[in-house]
Design a protein around this motif. Structure first.
Motif, PDB file in Angstrom:
ATOM      1  N   GLY B 161       0.791  -1.225   0.000  1.00 18.50           N
ATOM      2  CA  GLY B 161       0.000   0.000   0.000  1.00 18.50           C
ATOM      3  C   GLY B 161       0.826   1.279   0.000  1.00 18.50           C
ATOM      4  O   GLY B 161       0.390   2.304   0.524  1.00 18.50           O
ATOM      5  N   VAL B 162       2.014   1.199  -0.564  1.00 21.03           N
ATOM      6  CA  VAL B 162       2.838   2.406  -0.689  1.00 21.03           C
ATOM      7  C   VAL B 162       2.403   3.140  -1.953  1.00 21.03           C
ATOM      8  O   VAL B 162       2.109   2.511  -2.975  1.00 21.03           O
ATOM      9  CB  VAL B 162       4.335   2.037  -0.762  1.00 21.03           C
ATOM     10  N   THR B 163       2.331   4.463  -1.875  1.00 21.14           N
ATOM     11  CA  THR B 163       1.824   5.244  -3.006  1.00 21.14           C
ATOM     12  C   THR B 163       2.945   6.045  -3.659  1.00 21.14           C
ATOM     13  O   THR B 163       4.041   6.183  -3.104  1.00 21.14           O
ATOM     14  CB  THR B 163       0.746   6.240  -2.535  1.00 21.14           C
ATOM     15  N   ARG B 164       2.624   6.597  -4.813  1.00 15.93           N
ATOM     16  CA  ARG B 164       3.599   7.474  -5.478  1.00 15.93           C
ATOM     17  C   ARG B 164       3.898   8.690  -4.618  1.00 15.93           C
ATOM     18  O   ARG B 164       5.014   9.196  -4.622  1.00 15.93           O
ATOM     19  CB  ARG B 164       3.076   7.923  -6.852  1.00 15.93           C
ATOM     20  N   GLU B 165       2.899   9.166  -3.861  1.00 14.97           N
ATOM     21  CA  GLU B 165       3.134  10.306  -2.976  1.00 14.97           C
ATOM     22  C   GLU B 165       4.203   9.973  -1.936  1.00 14.97           C
ATOM     23  O   GLU B 165       5.025  10.818  -1.579  1.00 14.97           O
ATOM     24  CB  GLU B 165       1.833  10.719  -2.274  1.00 14.97           C
ATOM     25  N   ASP B 166       4.175   8.713  -1.450  1.00 17.47           N
ATOM     26  CA  ASP B 166       5.178   8.310  -0.452  1.00 17.47           C
ATOM     27  C   ASP B 166       6.577   8.335  -1.061  1.00 17.47           C
ATOM     28  O   ASP B 166       7.513   8.871  -0.474  1.00 17.47           O
ATOM     29  CB  ASP B 166       4.861   6.901   0.073  1.00 17.47           C
ATOM     30  N   PHE B 167       6.707   7.736  -2.241  1.00 13.09           N
ATOM     31  CA  PHE B 167       8.007   7.770  -2.915  1.00 13.09           C
ATOM     32  C   PHE B 167       8.400   9.218  -3.207  1.00 13.09           C
ATOM     33  O   PHE B 167       9.554   9.599  -3.085  1.00 13.09           O
ATOM     34  CB  PHE B 167       7.964   6.971  -4.228  1.00 13.09           C
ATOM     35  N   GLY B 168       7.409  10.009  -3.592  1.00 15.09           N
ATOM     36  CA  GLY B 168       7.656  11.420  -3.908  1.00 15.09           C
ATOM     37  C   GLY B 168       8.218  12.159  -2.715  1.00 15.09           C
ATOM     38  O   GLY B 168       9.116  13.004  -2.850  1.00 15.09           O
ATOM     39  N   LYS B 169       7.702  11.831  -1.535  1.00 15.54           N
ATOM     40  CA  LYS B 169       8.191  12.530  -0.339  1.00 15.54           C
ATOM     41  C   LYS B 169       9.688  12.267  -0.142  1.00 15.54           C
ATOM     42  O   LYS B 169      10.441  13.176   0.218  1.00 15.54           O
ATOM     43  CB  LYS B 169       7.407  12.067   0.890  1.00 15.54           C
ATOM     44  N   LEU B 170      10.120  11.033  -0.401  1.00 15.94           N
ATOM     45  CA  LEU B 170      11.547  10.705  -0.288  1.00 15.94           C
ATOM     46  C   LEU B 170      12.366  11.500  -1.297  1.00 15.94           C
ATOM     47  O   LEU B 170      13.403  12.080  -0.973  1.00 15.94           O
ATOM     48  CB  LEU B 170      11.765   9.201  -0.522  1.00 15.94           C
ATOM     49  N   CYS B 171      11.874  11.531  -2.539  1.00 16.50           N
ATOM     50  CA  CYS B 171      12.629  12.209  -3.608  1.00 16.50           C
ATOM     51  C   CYS B 171      12.710  13.717  -3.355  1.00 16.50           C
ATOM     52  O   CYS B 171      13.751  14.343  -3.583  1.00 16.50           O
ATOM     53  CB  CYS B 171      11.979  11.939  -4.964  1.00 16.50           C
ATOM     54  N   VAL B 172      11.606  14.281  -2.891  1.00 16.32           N
ATOM     55  CA  VAL B 172      11.574  15.724  -2.636  1.00 16.32           C
ATOM     56  C   VAL B 172      12.515  16.068  -1.480  1.00 16.32           C
ATOM     57  O   VAL B 172      13.257  17.054  -1.534  1.00 16.32           O
ATOM     58  CB  VAL B 172      10.124  16.180  -2.351  1.00 16.32           C
ATOM     59  N   ALA B 173      12.509  15.238  -0.428  1.00 14.21           N
ATOM     60  CA  ALA B 173      13.397  15.486   0.716  1.00 14.21           C
ATOM     61  C   ALA B 173      14.860  15.402   0.287  1.00 14.21           C
ATOM     62  O   ALA B 173      15.686  16.240   0.654  1.00 14.21           O
ATOM     63  CB  ALA B 173      13.114  14.486   1.829  1.00 14.21           C
ATOM     64  N   GLN B 174      15.173  14.395  -0.529  1.00 14.29           N
ATOM     65  CA  GLN B 174      16.555  14.265  -0.985  1.00 14.29           C
ATOM     66  C   GLN B 174      16.964  15.465  -1.836  1.00 14.29           C
ATOM     67  O   GLN B 174      18.099  15.928  -1.768  1.00 14.29           O
ATOM     68  CB  GLN B 174      16.731  12.968  -1.787  1.00 14.29           C
ATOM     69  N   ARG B 175      16.018  15.949  -2.664  1.00 15.08           N
ATOM     70  CA  ARG B 175      16.360  17.108  -3.483  1.00 15.08           C
ATOM     71  C   ARG B 175      16.612  18.334  -2.604  1.00 15.08           C
ATOM     72  O   ARG B 175      17.525  19.124  -2.852  1.00 15.08           O
ATOM     73  CB  ARG B 175      15.264  17.392  -4.512  1.00 15.08           C
ATOM     74  N   ARG B 176      15.838  18.463  -1.532  1.00 17.22           N
ATOM     75  CA  ARG B 176      16.083  19.591  -0.607  1.00 17.22           C
ATOM     76  C   ARG B 176      17.478  19.462  -0.019  1.00 17.22           C
ATOM     77  O   ARG B 176      18.201  20.444   0.110  1.00 17.22           O
ATOM     78  CB  ARG B 176      15.040  19.585   0.508  1.00 17.22           C
ATOM     79  N   ASN B 177      17.856  18.227   0.327  1.00 14.66           N
ATOM     80  CA  ASN B 177      19.199  18.014   0.875  1.00 14.66           C
ATOM     81  C   ASN B 177      20.273  18.367  -0.153  1.00 14.66           C
ATOM     82  O   ASN B 177      21.321  18.907   0.188  1.00 14.66           O
ATOM     83  CB  ASN B 177      19.362  16.560   1.331  1.00 14.66           C
ATOM     84  N   ALA B 178      19.994  18.056  -1.407  1.00 16.42           N
ATOM     85  CA  ALA B 178      20.983  18.306  -2.466  1.00 16.42           C
ATOM     86  C   ALA B 178      21.229  19.792  -2.672  1.00 16.42           C
ATOM     87  O   ALA B 178      22.285  20.188  -3.152  1.00 16.42           O
ATOM     88  CB  ALA B 178      20.507  17.683  -3.776  1.00 16.42           C
ATOM     89  N   ARG B 179      20.235  20.599  -2.337  1.00 18.37           N
ATOM     90  CA  ARG B 179      20.336  22.021  -2.685  1.00 18.37           C
ATOM     91  C   ARG B 179      21.510  22.715  -2.002  1.00 18.37           C
ATOM     92  O   ARG B 179      22.010  23.722  -2.506  1.00 18.37           O
ATOM     93  CB  ARG B 179      19.017  22.731  -2.395  1.00 18.37           C
ATOM     94  N   SER B 180      21.985  22.149  -0.856  1.00 18.96           N
ATOM     95  CA  SER B 180      23.154  22.768  -0.208  1.00 18.96           C
ATOM     96  C   SER B 180      24.461  22.154  -0.700  1.00 18.96           C
ATOM     97  O   SER B 180      25.533  22.590  -0.305  1.00 18.96           O
ATOM     98  CB  SER B 180      23.046  22.607   1.312  1.00 18.96           C
ATOM     99  N   ASN B 181      24.371  21.139  -1.550  1.00 18.35           N
ATOM    100  CA  ASN B 181      25.577  20.434  -1.995  1.00 18.35           C
ATOM    101  C   ASN B 181      25.982  20.935  -3.380  1.00 18.35           C
ATOM    102  O   ASN B 181      25.332  20.626  -4.374  1.00 18.35           O
ATOM    103  CB  ASN B 181      25.291  18.928  -2.043  1.00 18.35           C
ATOM    104  N   PRO B 182      27.074  21.721  -3.440  1.00 19.23           N
ATOM    105  CA  PRO B 182      27.429  22.343  -4.728  1.00 19.23           C
ATOM    106  C   PRO B 182      27.780  21.325  -5.803  1.00 19.23           C
ATOM    107  O   PRO B 182      27.752  21.646  -6.987  1.00 19.23           O
ATOM    108  CB  PRO B 182      28.639  23.217  -4.381  1.00 19.23           C
ATOM    109  N   SER B 183      28.104  20.082  -5.430  1.00 22.08           N
ATOM    110  CA  SER B 183      28.519  19.134  -6.472  1.00 22.08           C
ATOM    111  C   SER B 183      27.382  18.250  -6.977  1.00 22.08           C
ATOM    112  O   SER B 183      27.611  17.393  -7.827  1.00 22.08           O
ATOM    113  CB  SER B 183      29.697  18.292  -5.976  1.00 22.08           C
ATOM    114  N   ALA B 184      26.152  18.455  -6.478  1.00 23.52           N
ATOM    115  CA  ALA B 184      25.023  17.667  -7.005  1.00 23.52           C
ATOM    116  C   ALA B 184      24.660  18.179  -8.396  1.00 23.52           C
ATOM    117  O   ALA B 184      24.582  19.386  -8.618  1.00 23.52           O
ATOM    118  CB  ALA B 184      23.827  17.771  -6.071  1.00 23.52           C
ATOM    119  N   LEU B 185      24.454  17.258  -9.323  1.00 23.65           N
ATOM    120  CA  LEU B 185      24.139  17.679 -10.696  1.00 23.65           C
ATOM    121  C   LEU B 185      22.717  18.223 -10.801  1.00 23.65           C
ATOM    122  O   LEU B 185      22.429  19.047 -11.668  1.00 23.65           O
ATOM    123  CB  LEU B 185      24.316  16.505 -11.665  1.00 23.65           C
TER     124      LEU B 185
END
Lengths: 400, 390
Positions: B161-185
């Motif tokens: 019963g995992v949804t796309r929204e659940d996966f999306g939350k992981l991806c969005v959080a990781q992208r927020r983390n990436a925003r402070s990392n100058p070497s993330a593409l």
């Protein structure tokens, strides 16, 4: 039928085939798929059934053998692929495939017939893909495949609406084939008639049908073969080689060399002339095939029909090479083995014999199920079984 | 019955190096490995004569293996390893090198992963990846790993019963983390709406579920605490590690990984619990695998990933800082280096030497790897718990 008006500078659609690298074990699976079998490897020691093909049993490291298995399966998960780096599949997207649990045990990836979803019961077919390699296709359980299914059509050769050349439509087999193709909905049939033309041809109700075009064709005459191709209006989809000359006789005795030479010219060089003229036409088509009818005598020779069997054996060998040449083009090369047919060529042969109408039906089945090698009738089935089981023994017993 | 595992005493993990990734590179894997060695040298002072152990992972160094790299890089190691397990290679390099150092077979082991990405590399790498793939995967639409993980994701979503929204939350959080990392593409803002509206690649996998292939290199050093101290290097100790290959071969579809088989032994050896972990560097080739690791490593019960994701913040300042460099979903996937970046990032966070933002008070990191789709699933899993020595 009107002549097609084409832009001579138009870019033709290139035909690609699926990725072709396979292990030797997978080639063994394809060799069986070519005969319409559904096979998996089982362990000789512990009985475990395994897939993908391996070289040793993953349970006990015992020896694996190919065996036929039940075709049942259940679909476990499904995806629709919308992006691929492969040229063939890029041209086919979107493509539906899935994971299926085979009733025989292993889990496999498979192409899916339209409508199959997770949880559904399926019936598996082991097919040859456009590149001639084995591929699993899941059909809805208990239902016939839909010949309009876009993915299924990549694995079979539909007859309905297509243009088909029958190289000899005058013999019993050719006539039966023209009738069967018409009944199966063929769009246009080019009926080869070996000269001299006959008065009776003019009033022949079969040759007079709207979808049938009579064309003079003698495979021993290269000019006539080329002219035959030029007379076909529009693209050619399927060629079925029914031309044959059957004469008995041995090697050291009874062989009339004039007859034998003519027989080999029709059978061997005639096949090559027909292939060379038609292959370039077939290669541009989306689902093309070349079908040849072979006597089962091709497998092991036959002392009573020595020259004829030699010609059939030569054609059998030529077809293997032709198949190799067509692998990159997606054109299917089908061999249909038959025993003696019930016609004037086999008056001296006792039954069982194959009725021409039966042979015609089986040729259409071979096309519409994409079966590369078929055996029609008890004699051909028996010959193939014996030859596969013990070719040295079979060759001896056919020539005792 | 189970034998007690020997602790990793006398082993120090140090000098995390990341060579900034590029989408495409005209350089070779050897060049990228060389940049990583140079990075190690600059941060440690070790030269070729100091490094007596070498461990290498790459998909694009053909025809060379670790052997060719040794001569190419001018090393004369007395201990050598080549690790072909892709996403699991970082943790595996770490635990192999640790035992070599602990037993005195080597003093300073350089663990390096490097891969280049030419314009057509991805297609070529795919085409020759494995025998089972050639025989039984590629002929079915040639969707690459996207299709394989789409099938796993499809089954996993229906099973738990995992949804796309659940996966999306992981991806969005990781992208927020990436925003402070100058070497993330990929550092552009990603909203849940962007995620949900992205184009389908292989249903139910959509664009932002997929990693972007790229070129890059990662490296770290395994040595003794004494040698590290002489060079003034900050170090972490290894509390525990596990690895497993071809776990649960009879599961019809992969809904769990080898972590489920070995997770208990991991935490028992480490002497800490998931709740003690300050940051989790989980392998993120696809978010379904992240969800699987949350369950199988014991951050939540099996089948409860959806609830856990909904109740947890995964940002750097969140409840469970996850893939704090952005993970491969934002960094790009630099081949085998994608299986090392979890180690280097976990190490950087506990050493308080981040590329971007620092996880507050990070001392303990959990690092998890997952590698090699040989047929219908990832075969190799590995995990490590490390703690800063202060």
């Amino acid at each position: 039928m009107s002549h097609e008006k084409r832009d001579p500078l138009a870019r033709l659609k290139e035909r690609h085939v699926p990725p072709g690298m396979r292990s030797r074990a997978m080639q063994a699976m394809a060799a069986r798929a070519a005969m319409g079998r559904f096979v998996l490897q089982g362990c000789v020691d512990c009985g475990a059934v395994t897939y993908p093909p391996r070289d040793v049993c993953p349970r006990c490291w015992g020896e694996l053998r190919w065996a036929d298995h039940g075709r049942g399966a259940q679909v476990l998960s499904v995806t629709t692929i919308r992006v691929s780096t492969d040229l063939y599949f890029r041209g086919q997207l979107p493509w539906r495939m899935g994971t299926v649990a085979l009733d025989a045990g292993p889990v496999a990836l498979a192409h899916l017939h339209a409508g199959l979803t997770a949880g559904d019961q399926a019936e598996m077919r082991l097919m040859l893909d456009r590149g001639g390699n084995a591929a699993l296709f899941a059909l809805p359980a208990g239902k016939e495949p839909d010949m309009s299914d876009r993915q299924w059509r990549e694995f079979v050769v539909p007859v309905k609406g297509r243009t088909i050349l029958v190289s000899d439509a005058r013999g019993a087999i050719g006539r039966a084939l023209v009738q069967a193709l018409l009944a199966a909905g063929a769009g246009h049939i080019v009926a080869g008639l070996a000269p001299p033309a006959r008065i009776a041809d003019l009033s022949d109700s079969l040759l007079g049908m709207e979808r049938v075009q009579s064309v003079p064709l003698d495979l021993t005459d290269p000019v006539m073969v080329a002219e035959c191709m030029s007379k076909i209006p529009g693209p050619l989809d399927i060629v079925i080689n029914t031309a044959r000359l059957v004469r008995g006789g041995g090697v050291s005795a009874d062989g009339n060399l004039v007859e034998q030479r003519r027989m080999l010219d029709v059978a061997v060089l005639g096949l090559m002339r027909l292939v060379q003229a038609s292959a370039p036409l077939l290669q541009g088509r989306p689902s093309a095939a070349f079908v040849d009818i072979l006597s089962a005598q091709a497998l092991a020779g036959d002392a009573a029909f020595a020259g004829y069997a030699a010609g059939e054996a030569a054609r059998h060998a030529l077809l293997q090479s032709f198949r190799h040449e067509m692998r990159a083009t997606g054109v299917r090369v089908l061999s249909v083995f038959t025993g003696p047919s019930d016609d004037e060529d086999h008056q001296s042969v006792p039954p069982p014999k194959v009725a021409p109408a039966r042979l015609a039906r089986e040729i259409i089945t071979a096309l519409e199920t994409g079966r590369e090698v078929s055996c029609v009738g008890d004699v051909a089935v028996d010959a193939m079984d014996r030859w596969l089981a013990d070719p040295a023994l079979y060759t001896r017993e056919r020539n005792l | 019955m189970t034998r007690a595992r020997t602790p990793y005493d006398g082993v120090a993990l140090c000098a995390p190096v990341t060579v900034a990734y590029q989408r495409y590179s005209d350089q070779s894997a050897h060049w990228w490995a060389g940049r990583a060695m140079r990075g190690l040298a600059e941060s440690t002072g070790f030269g070729p004569v100091d490094i007596d152990g070498f461990c290498f992972a790459s998909f694009s160094a053909m025809p060379d293996t670790a052997v060719g790299l040794v001569q190419h890089l001018g090393l004369s190691p007395r201990w050598l390893d080549h690790i072909p397990t892709g996403g699991a290679s970082g943790v595996m390099a770490l635990r192999r090198a640790a035992r070599a150092v602990q037993c005195g077979d080597a003093d300073v082991v350089a663990c390096v992963a490097a891969d280049t990405n030419h314009l057509d590399s991805f297609r070529h790498t795919l085409a020759t990846f494995s025998r089972f793939s050639q025989d039984a995967v590629y002929p079915y639409g040639f969707g690459g790993p996207n299709a394989t993980f789409a099938l796993i994701t499809d089954a996993y979503m229906r099973a738990y019963g995992v949804t796309r929204e659940d996966f999306g939350k992981l991806c969005v959080a990781q992208r927020r983390n990436a925003r402070s990392n100058p070497s993330a593409l990929q550092r552009g803002e990603l909203t849940l709406d962007d995620y949900l509206r992205a184009r389908p690649i292989s249903d139910p996998v959509h664009l932002f579920d997929c990693v972007m292939p790229c070129a890059g290199a990662e490296a770290f050093i395994v040595t003794t605490p004494e040698i590290a101290a002489r060079h003034g290097l900050g170090v972490a100790r290894i509390l525990a590690t596990i690895e497993r290959h071809n776990a649960y071969p009879d599961d019809p579809v992969q809904l769990r990984g080898g972590w489920a088989m070995d997770g208990e032994s991991l935490w028992a050896m480490a002497g800490v619990a998931p709740a003690d972990v300050d940051t989790l560097q989980a392998y993120d080739d696809y978010p379904v695998i992240v969800a699987m690791q949350l369950e199988d490593l014991g951050f939540c019960a099996k089948g409860r990933a959806a609830e856990f994701i909904r109740a947890t913040r995964f940002e750097i300042d969140g409840d469970l800082p996850l893939n704090t460099n952005g993970g491969q979903l934002s960094l790009g996937q630099a081949g085998a280096a994608g299986g090392f970046q979890n180690v280097t990032e976990g190490l950087r966070q506990v050493l308080r030497q981040p590329l971007g933002a620092q996880v507050p008070d990070a001392d303990i990191a959990a690092i998890s790897g997952f590698g090699l789709v040989n047929y219908d699933r990832g075969v190799c899993t590995a995990a490590a718990i490390i703690e800063a020595c202060r």
